[in-house]
Scaffold this active site. Structure first.
Site, PDB file in Angstrom:
ATOM      1  N   LYS A 112       4.173   9.558   1.690  1.00 57.96           N
ATOM      2  CA  LYS A 112       5.047   8.410   1.932  1.00 57.96           C
ATOM      3  C   LYS A 112       6.078   8.691   3.025  1.00 57.96           C
ATOM      4  CE  LYS A 112       3.219   6.641  -1.805  1.00 57.96           C
ATOM      5  NZ  LYS A 112       2.576   5.374  -1.999  1.00 57.96           N
TER       6      LYS A 112
HETATM    7  C1  LIG Z   1       0.595  11.183  -4.305  1.00 62.59           C
HETATM    8  C2  LIG Z   1      -0.054   9.856  -4.158  1.00 62.59           C
HETATM    9  N1  LIG Z   1      -1.375   9.795  -3.894  1.00 62.59           N
HETATM   10  C3  LIG Z   1      -1.999   8.623  -3.755  1.00 62.59           C
HETATM   11  C4  LIG Z   1      -1.341   7.416  -3.905  1.00 62.59           C
HETATM   12  C5  LIG Z   1      -2.097   6.147  -3.698  1.00 62.59           C
HETATM   13  O1  LIG Z   1      -1.834   5.607  -2.446  1.00 62.59           O
HETATM   14  P1  LIG Z   1      -1.963   4.034  -2.178  1.00 62.59           P
HETATM   15  O2  LIG Z   1      -1.017   3.375  -3.126  1.00 62.59           O
HETATM   16  O3  LIG Z   1      -1.554   3.853  -0.776  1.00 62.59           O
HETATM   17  O4  LIG Z   1      -3.359   3.665  -2.478  1.00 62.59           O
HETATM   18  C6  LIG Z   1       0.031   7.423  -4.193  1.00 62.59           C
HETATM   19  C7  LIG Z   1       0.834   6.196  -4.355  1.00 62.59           C
HETATM   20  O5  LIG Z   1       0.714   5.232  -3.790  1.00 62.59           O
HETATM   21  C8  LIG Z   1       0.683   8.662  -4.277  1.00 62.59           C
HETATM   22  O6  LIG Z   1       1.992   8.701  -4.477  1.00 62.59           O
HETATM   23  N1  LIG Z   2       2.196   5.597  -5.622  1.00 61.34           N
HETATM   24  C1  LIG Z   2       3.195   4.735  -5.126  1.00 61.34           C
HETATM   25  C2  LIG Z   2       3.069   3.339  -5.610  1.00 61.34           C
HETATM   26  C3  LIG Z   2       3.633   2.373  -4.614  1.00 61.34           C
HETATM   27  O1  LIG Z   2       2.845   2.391  -3.487  1.00 61.34           O
HETATM   28  P1  LIG Z   2       3.257   1.834  -2.073  1.00 61.34           P
HETATM   29  O2  LIG Z   2       2.490   2.705  -1.127  1.00 61.34           O
HETATM   30  O3  LIG Z   2       2.862   0.422  -2.052  1.00 61.34           O
HETATM   31  O4  LIG Z   2       4.723   1.990  -1.877  1.00 61.34           O
HETATM   32  C4  LIG Z   2       4.546   5.367  -5.387  1.00 61.34           C
HETATM   33  O5  LIG Z   2       4.628   6.562  -5.291  1.00 61.34           O
HETATM   34  O6  LIG Z   2       5.509   4.714  -5.671  1.00 61.34           O
END
Ligand SMILES: Cc1ncc(COP(=O)(O)O)c(C=O)c1O
Ligand SMILES: N[C@@H](CCOP(=O)(O)O)C(=O)O
Length: 467
Positions: A112
């Protein structure tokens, strides 16, 4: 570049407006009016570029005239200058055609940071041009929250209210949010799941009592700028493996469908991608949707990969919009029906169109542990449970063994020490840069999982848009 809503009714916006808006007023998600694309020669030209230079090339077409190239480069240098690895997102070979793209070298140890460090700076730049105060409302299953708070803490003209599901994130994840002391940061633990929190956030964008007084925005991947920044590392990794002359597959641990949708955008922009593997845990709505057309929600099961404990995947709407020929009225009707019934069936033609690029795999807890042990024994790599889900899917989905497959390593293993220790016997230590996380005092508000409780807290603590 103009951005349109997947539900067709909101007015088109430019990049600056779309970044500050987050979610469209009609409840839809913004997407570019058309996908910009690169020729094979332009992609070949990206070989050997630094992360920052790749980011500038890939993002410039999306930014339009909101930033010139020098301003964009300056922001990228600041954002990625905070990463602890010189390559920003290093690509590591595990074995033969198995590769790992480490996305966790940012300040809060998850992928993120790649987008949120940039978004924090974009907010600052754009707010400096406008006379208004922004109220960011977000939902997190653990990682978005800490990355967004790190990116926004102490910034002028922004408050952040971050909702997390009480008791359903790891101690490290919670402390990374709740130990940050800044007057503009508000952490809220709600009774319920991430899906409940995300639904409240979306509802707030449609609540005129809120939007008449506050300028609200999003840091979740419903905000287009988040996805745009995540497209970059697909180009960066594929270039290192021979793109555009060689196709590469990516395996992506998936929850809200943002990270893997960024891969889809990269393919739309001309990057030759063999397959995008949508790897889920037992909360497998996306696997059911892509393999059997069944997009229906059940209850969320807490797992050792808590960040992926999600049933309603926001960005799936962006894919549906494309699969339906970018007809906003159709997508709006489909989403309205889904919001009532919690059930959606994908027609065979849509599934077939999706299968030209996406494949999916559901990974059970035992296979997740096997992948963690394999990475450790075979390559001496300790990986986190989310990355292990991606790796297990990459190894078991039945890809052509001649194709290189890059698993996105989305979090540092030290964010989930208990799960890693259970699987491998190794307890990963927190990197020194996160400091004295367990000695700092926590500060957060617990609220019932009702919209009214959360809305009233935010209305009483946020700064109106006129300051
Ligand atoms: C460590 C981790 N891996 C994978 C995901 C999944 O990613 P996305 O929500 O973009 O599909 C998340 C949260 O979104 C995450 O925090
Ligand atoms: N796994 C995410 C969930 C939110 O996902 P986002 O990519 O739409 O912000 C988190 O860690 O909060």
């Amino acid at each position: 570049m103009e951005y349109i809503s997947t539900r067709g009714a909101a007015s088109p916006l430019n990049f600056e407006q779309v970044t500050l808006a987050g979610l469209a007023g009609d409840g839809g998600l913004y997407v570019p009016q058309s996908w910009p694309s690169f020729s094979p020669a332009e992609i070949a030209d990206m070989a050997g570029l630094s992360y920052v230079e790749t980011a500038v090339r890939v993002m410039l077409p999306f930014v339009g005239d909101a930033l010139d190239e020098t301003e964009l480069r300056d922001i990228c240098e600041q954002a990625y200058g905070r990463f602890s690895h010189a390559a920003v997102t290093p690509l590591v070979q595990l074995d033969g055609q198995q590769w790992l793209l480490e996305l966790f070298h940012g300040p809060t140890l998850a992928f993120k940071d790649v987008a949120l460090q940039l978004l924090g700076l974009l907010f600052e730049k754009f707010l400096a041009r406008q006379d208004k105060h922004l109220t960011v409302v977000g939902a997190t299953s653990g990682d978005t929250g800490s990355a967004a708070i790190d990116a926004l803490a102490g910034r002028d003209k922004v408050d952040i209210f971050m909702l997390h599901p009480d008791g359903r994130i790891s101690d490290v994840q919670r402390r990374q949010m709740t130990t940050v002391r800044a007057p503009n940061v508000h952490n809220i633990a709600i009774d319920g799941s991430f899906d409940d929190a995300q639904a409240m956030v979306k509802r707030m964008f449609a609540d005129q009592e809120v939007t008449n007084r506050f300028s609200i925005s999003a840091v979740n991947s419903i905000n287009w700028a988040r996805l745009m920044a995540q497209v970059v590392y697909y180009f960066y990794a594929a270039s290192q493996l021979g793109a555009p002359h060689r196709k590469v597959a990516f395996s992506v641990p998936t929850g809200n469908f943002g990270d893997v949708f960024a891969g889809y955008v990269a393919s739309k922009m001309g990057l030759p991608i063999e397959q995008l593997i949508v790897a889920t845990n037992v909360n497998d709505i996306l696997h059911r949707a892509l393999s059997a057309g069944d997009y229906s929600t059940g209850t969320v099961t807490p797992t050792a990969a808590p960040s992926m404990d999600i049933q309603v995947s926001s960005n799936f709407e962006r894919l549906l919009f494309d699969l339906e020929g970018r007809d906003g009225a159709k997508t709006a009707a489909r989403m309205a029906a889904f919001e009532k019934s919690h059930n959606m069936q994908l027609e065979p033609a849509m599934r077939e169109a999706a299968s030209s690029i996406f494949t999916s795999h559901r990974v059970d807890p035992d296979d997740m542990s096997i992948a963690m042990r394999w990475a450790q024994d075979r390559a001496g790599h300790v990986i986190d449970p989310h990355s292990a889900i991606g790796l297990s899917a990459a190894q078991n989905v039945g890809l052509d063994p001649a194709v290189p497959v890059v698993t996105l390593a989305t979090a540092h293993p030290a964010k989930f020490p208990d799960a890693v220790e259970r699987a491998t016997g190794i307890r990963p230590a927190l990197p020194r840069r996160v400091g004295d996380l367990f000695d700092r005092e926590e500060n957060y508000t617990k609220l019932p999982g009702t919209y009214d409780a959360v809305k009233s807290f935010i209305m009483s603590n946020a700064t109106p848009s006129d300051g």
